[in-house]
Design a protein around this motif. Structure first.
Motif, PDB file in Angstrom:
ATOM      1  N   GLY A  19       0.786  -1.223   0.000  1.00  0.00           N
ATOM      2  CA  GLY A  19       0.000   0.000   0.000  1.00  0.00           C
ATOM      3  C   GLY A  19       0.816   1.270   0.000  1.00  0.00           C
ATOM      4  N   ASN A  20       2.104   1.215   0.305  1.00  0.00           N
ATOM      5  CA  ASN A  20       2.930   2.418   0.284  1.00  0.00           C
ATOM      6  C   ASN A  20       3.376   2.715  -1.134  1.00  0.00           C
ATOM      7  N   HIS A  21       3.495   3.997  -1.432  1.00  0.00           N
ATOM      8  CA  HIS A  21       3.955   4.411  -2.760  1.00  0.00           C
ATOM      9  C   HIS A  21       5.454   4.173  -2.892  1.00  0.00           C
ATOM     10  N   ASP A  22       5.863   3.563  -3.988  1.00  0.00           N
ATOM     11  CA  ASP A  22       7.278   3.331  -4.272  1.00  0.00           C
ATOM     12  C   ASP A  22       7.807   4.549  -5.017  1.00  0.00           C
ATOM     13  N   PRO A  23       8.662   5.374  -4.413  1.00  0.00           N
ATOM     14  CA  PRO A  23       9.103   6.606  -5.064  1.00  0.00           C
ATOM     15  C   PRO A  23       9.857   6.359  -6.367  1.00  0.00           C
ATOM     16  N   ALA A  24      10.557   5.252  -6.480  1.00  0.00           N
ATOM     17  CA  ALA A  24      11.307   4.977  -7.702  1.00  0.00           C
ATOM     18  C   ALA A  24      10.409   4.378  -8.778  1.00  0.00           C
ATOM     19  N   GLY A  25       9.282   3.820  -8.397  1.00  0.00           N
ATOM     20  CA  GLY A  25       8.371   3.231  -9.362  1.00  0.00           C
ATOM     21  C   GLY A  25       8.759   1.826  -9.786  1.00  0.00           C
ATOM     22  N   SER A  26       9.796   1.252  -9.193  1.00  0.00           N
ATOM     23  CA  SER A  26      10.264  -0.054  -9.641  1.00  0.00           C
ATOM     24  C   SER A  26       9.251  -1.158  -9.331  1.00  0.00           C
ATOM     25  N   THR A  27       8.592  -1.078  -8.206  1.00  0.00           N
ATOM     26  CA  THR A  27       7.618  -2.114  -7.860  1.00  0.00           C
ATOM     27  C   THR A  27       6.437  -2.072  -8.820  1.00  0.00           C
ATOM     28  N   MET A  39       6.422  -0.919 -11.874  1.00  0.00           N
ATOM     29  CA  MET A  39       6.873  -1.354 -13.193  1.00  0.00           C
ATOM     30  C   MET A  39       7.027  -2.867 -13.237  1.00  0.00           C
ATOM     31  N   PHE A  40       7.544  -3.455 -12.155  1.00  0.00           N
ATOM     32  CA  PHE A  40       7.705  -4.903 -12.113  1.00  0.00           C
ATOM     33  C   PHE A  40       6.356  -5.597 -12.158  1.00  0.00           C
ATOM     34  N   ARG A  41       5.411  -5.094 -11.379  1.00  0.00           N
ATOM     35  CA  ARG A  41       4.078  -5.705 -11.381  1.00  0.00           C
ATOM     36  C   ARG A  41       3.419  -5.573 -12.755  1.00  0.00           C
ATOM     37  N   ALA A  42       3.587  -4.438 -13.412  1.00  0.00           N
ATOM     38  CA  ALA A  42       3.024  -4.266 -14.751  1.00  0.00           C
ATOM     39  C   ALA A  42       3.674  -5.238 -15.721  1.00  0.00           C
ATOM     40  N   PHE A  43       4.972  -5.441 -15.602  1.00  0.00           N
ATOM     41  CA  PHE A  43       5.672  -6.382 -16.476  1.00  0.00           C
ATOM     42  C   PHE A  43       5.194  -7.806 -16.235  1.00  0.00           C
ATOM     43  N   VAL A  44       5.061  -8.201 -14.984  1.00  0.00           N
ATOM     44  CA  VAL A  44       4.631  -9.559 -14.654  1.00  0.00           C
ATOM     45  C   VAL A  44       3.195  -9.785 -15.107  1.00  0.00           C
TER      46      VAL A  44
END
Length: 65
Positions: free
Chosen positions: A9-17, A19-24
């Motif tokens: 639920g926390n925002h990932d400031p780098a956006g990596s999480t 992006m990874f979820r979108a890729f998966v």
């Protein structure tokens, strides 16, 4: 040892999480579309196997003749 995993639920400031979820989430759809796209590689593989068997048969025939 540092804990680099953010709680749910926390925002990932780098956006990596995100992006990874979108890729998966996208990957199975992309693979499925590519697998059903065309039969070109399959036809080439079959022709290659047929040619290889013909060459082996010709070599065996010449060796035994």
């Amino acid at each position: 040892m540092a804990n680099n995993q953010a709680p749910q639920g926390n925002h990932d400031p780098a956006g990596s999480t995100q992006m990874f979820r979108a890729f998966v989430d996208e990957a199975p759809q992309g693979r499925q579309a590519a697998a059903t796209g065309s039969s070109g590689p399959r036809v080439g593989l079959i022709l290659g196997v047929v040619v290889a068997v013909a060459v082996v048969a010709a070599v065996a025939w010449l060796a035994l003749a």
